[in-house]
Design a protein around this motif. Sequence first.
Motif, mmCIF file in Angstrom:
data_model
loop_
_atom_site.group_PDB
_atom_site.id
_atom_site.type_symbol
_atom_site.label_atom_id
_atom_site.label_comp_id
_atom_site.label_asym_id
_atom_site.label_seq_id
_atom_site.Cartn_x
_atom_site.Cartn_y
_atom_site.Cartn_z
ATOM 1 N N LYS A 163 -11.598 5.235 -3.243
ATOM 2 C CA LYS A 163 -10.631 6.228 -3.697
ATOM 3 C C LYS A 163 -11.352 7.545 -3.920
ATOM 4 O O LYS A 163 -12.231 7.655 -4.771
ATOM 5 C CB LYS A 163 -9.946 5.760 -4.984
ATOM 6 N N THR A 164 -10.982 8.552 -3.124
ATOM 7 C CA THR A 164 -11.588 9.873 -3.233
ATOM 8 C C THR A 164 -10.553 10.870 -3.717
ATOM 9 O O THR A 164 -9.377 10.537 -3.905
ATOM 10 C CB THR A 164 -12.156 10.330 -1.878
ATOM 11 N N ARG A 165 -10.992 12.103 -3.890
ATOM 12 C CA ARG A 165 -10.099 13.152 -4.384
ATOM 13 C C ARG A 165 -8.867 13.317 -3.496
ATOM 14 O O ARG A 165 -7.762 13.522 -3.994
ATOM 15 C CB ARG A 165 -10.871 14.473 -4.443
ATOM 16 N N THR A 167 -9.187 2.555 3.173
ATOM 17 C CA THR A 167 -9.226 1.093 3.184
ATOM 18 C C THR A 167 -10.011 0.609 4.389
ATOM 19 O O THR A 167 -9.804 1.102 5.506
ATOM 20 C CB THR A 167 -7.797 0.518 3.225
ATOM 21 N N ARG A 217 -7.834 11.125 -0.750
ATOM 22 C CA ARG A 217 -7.159 9.992 -0.140
ATOM 23 C C ARG A 217 -7.809 8.676 -0.549
ATOM 24 O O ARG A 217 -8.907 8.667 -1.105
ATOM 25 C CB ARG A 217 -7.168 10.115 1.389
ATOM 26 N N VAL A 218 -7.082 7.601 -0.261
ATOM 27 C CA VAL A 218 -7.626 6.251 -0.425
ATOM 28 C C VAL A 218 -7.995 5.733 0.955
ATOM 29 O O VAL A 218 -7.189 5.780 1.888
ATOM 30 C CB VAL A 218 -6.596 5.307 -1.089
ATOM 31 N N THR A 252 -12.699 13.948 2.646
ATOM 32 C CA THR A 252 -12.629 13.166 1.413
ATOM 33 C C THR A 252 -12.610 14.021 0.147
ATOM 34 O O THR A 252 -11.999 13.648 -0.848
ATOM 35 C CB THR A 252 -13.811 12.187 1.331
ATOM 36 N N HIS A 256 2.257 2.138 -3.338
ATOM 37 C CA HIS A 256 1.283 2.710 -4.263
ATOM 38 C C HIS A 256 0.846 4.113 -3.840
ATOM 39 O O HIS A 256 -0.164 4.625 -4.325
ATOM 40 C CB HIS A 256 0.054 1.803 -4.372
ATOM 41 N N ARG A 262 0.828 -1.208 0.000
ATOM 42 C CA ARG A 262 0.000 0.000 0.000
ATOM 43 C C ARG A 262 0.858 1.252 0.000
ATOM 44 O O ARG A 262 0.573 2.219 -0.721
ATOM 45 C CB ARG A 262 -0.934 -0.006 1.220
ATOM 46 N N ALA A 311 -16.968 9.568 -3.458
ATOM 47 C CA ALA A 311 -16.304 8.909 -4.581
ATOM 48 C C ALA A 311 -17.271 8.733 -5.751
ATOM 49 O O ALA A 311 -16.888 8.881 -6.917
ATOM 50 C CB ALA A 311 -15.754 7.559 -4.136
ATOM 51 N N GLU A 313 -0.114 5.262 -0.800
ATOM 52 C CA GLU A 313 -1.011 5.420 0.337
ATOM 53 C C GLU A 313 -0.219 5.724 1.606
ATOM 54 O O GLU A 313 1.000 5.512 1.671
ATOM 55 C CB GLU A 313 -1.846 4.159 0.548
ATOM 56 N N GLN A 372 -11.755 -0.920 -0.668
ATOM 57 C CA GLN A 372 -11.204 0.429 -0.663
ATOM 58 C C GLN A 372 -12.146 1.411 -1.348
ATOM 59 O O GLN A 372 -12.953 1.038 -2.206
ATOM 60 C CB GLN A 372 -9.839 0.471 -1.367
#
Length: 348
Positions: free
Chosen positions: A112-114, A119, A116-117, A206, A77, A74, A158, A79, A110
């Motif tokens: 995925k927003t503008r 989980t 942050r990700v 978010t 990638h 993570r 999201a 995060e 998960q």
Amino acid sequence: MDTAQTNGGEDPLVVYFDDIGLVRDLLGHYDANLAVLEERLGIEAVVNGNAVALRGTDEACAAAKVILEHLYNRLSHGETIGVGDVAGAVRHTAASGVAEAGAPGRNAQQIKTRKRVITARTPAQSAYLECLQNDDLVFATGPAGTGKTYLAVAFAAAALEGGLCDRLILSRPAVEAGERLGFLPGDMREKVDPYLRPLYDALYDTLGSERVERGLETGMIEIAPLAFMRGRTLSNAIVILDEAQNCTAVQLKMFLTRLGDGSKMIVTGDPSQVDLPKGQDSGLFQAIEILRGIDEIGHIAFANADVVRRELVGRIVEAYDAAGNLDRPGAKPPAEPKADAPDSGETS
């Protein structure tokens, strides 16, 4: 994982990582993340550069290896992780076992927003996110700190960003928690803002404050007090009703029948925090029972073990449960199986 190797099962079990910078993030500030892993799994971990040596039972060390690899992946990638993410990975690994490497990564859903990700930190949270994707009406009940409201708002944010809906509609019954605030000045939004702060906090986290304020100005994000919902048809929207345990049966029926084409509804509530006047029962649990078994309607019942806000919060919830329901009418829902949740015994 390609970037991690072990020493072939010798004692101790050693896990190697390629990027020393990511290893520092993996361990956490003052090795706080590693300390959580040691405490939860009952192992001893010793770090030497980009290698982590694990001592303990074979099963615990194998689980720790899977978790470290998953969290490192993570980080690689882009995060960020913290203590809560480590605890969540432990929960997912305990629920799914360690027969297959990387199990937490496949089971933890998960968003995925503008900004942050996000989980899922528990199996029930993963089941919740799956339910939000698959069903058009989702009930989420459980104690404070289980992420039921935050994840609902993150999912809605999201969906808005991804063009899956045209607008977000946030609603909540204006019931004070045992206090009488009296007359509140200002326009409609200013009057209901104090009741909707948890939803705003999740939106800002978010989407960002500028995007939220712009959405409020254009109507893409709408604050709709429950009392003003009658007569509307809500189409192509994601509609969130928070604190639904404070709705009467008539109010909740009215709200649920606002659902229009292309819309999803998410209804959240805490059965232990009913603030309705004595003698007035919550309509939330009646609605869940009446609608049980209908296609496209899901229910996730979070438990005390799913509290992720802070472990102390979980202990507070357990203490109050042990002490009884404080003589609040309607505070206890009927016994519910954990519908739609995996058979894991536990759930961000």
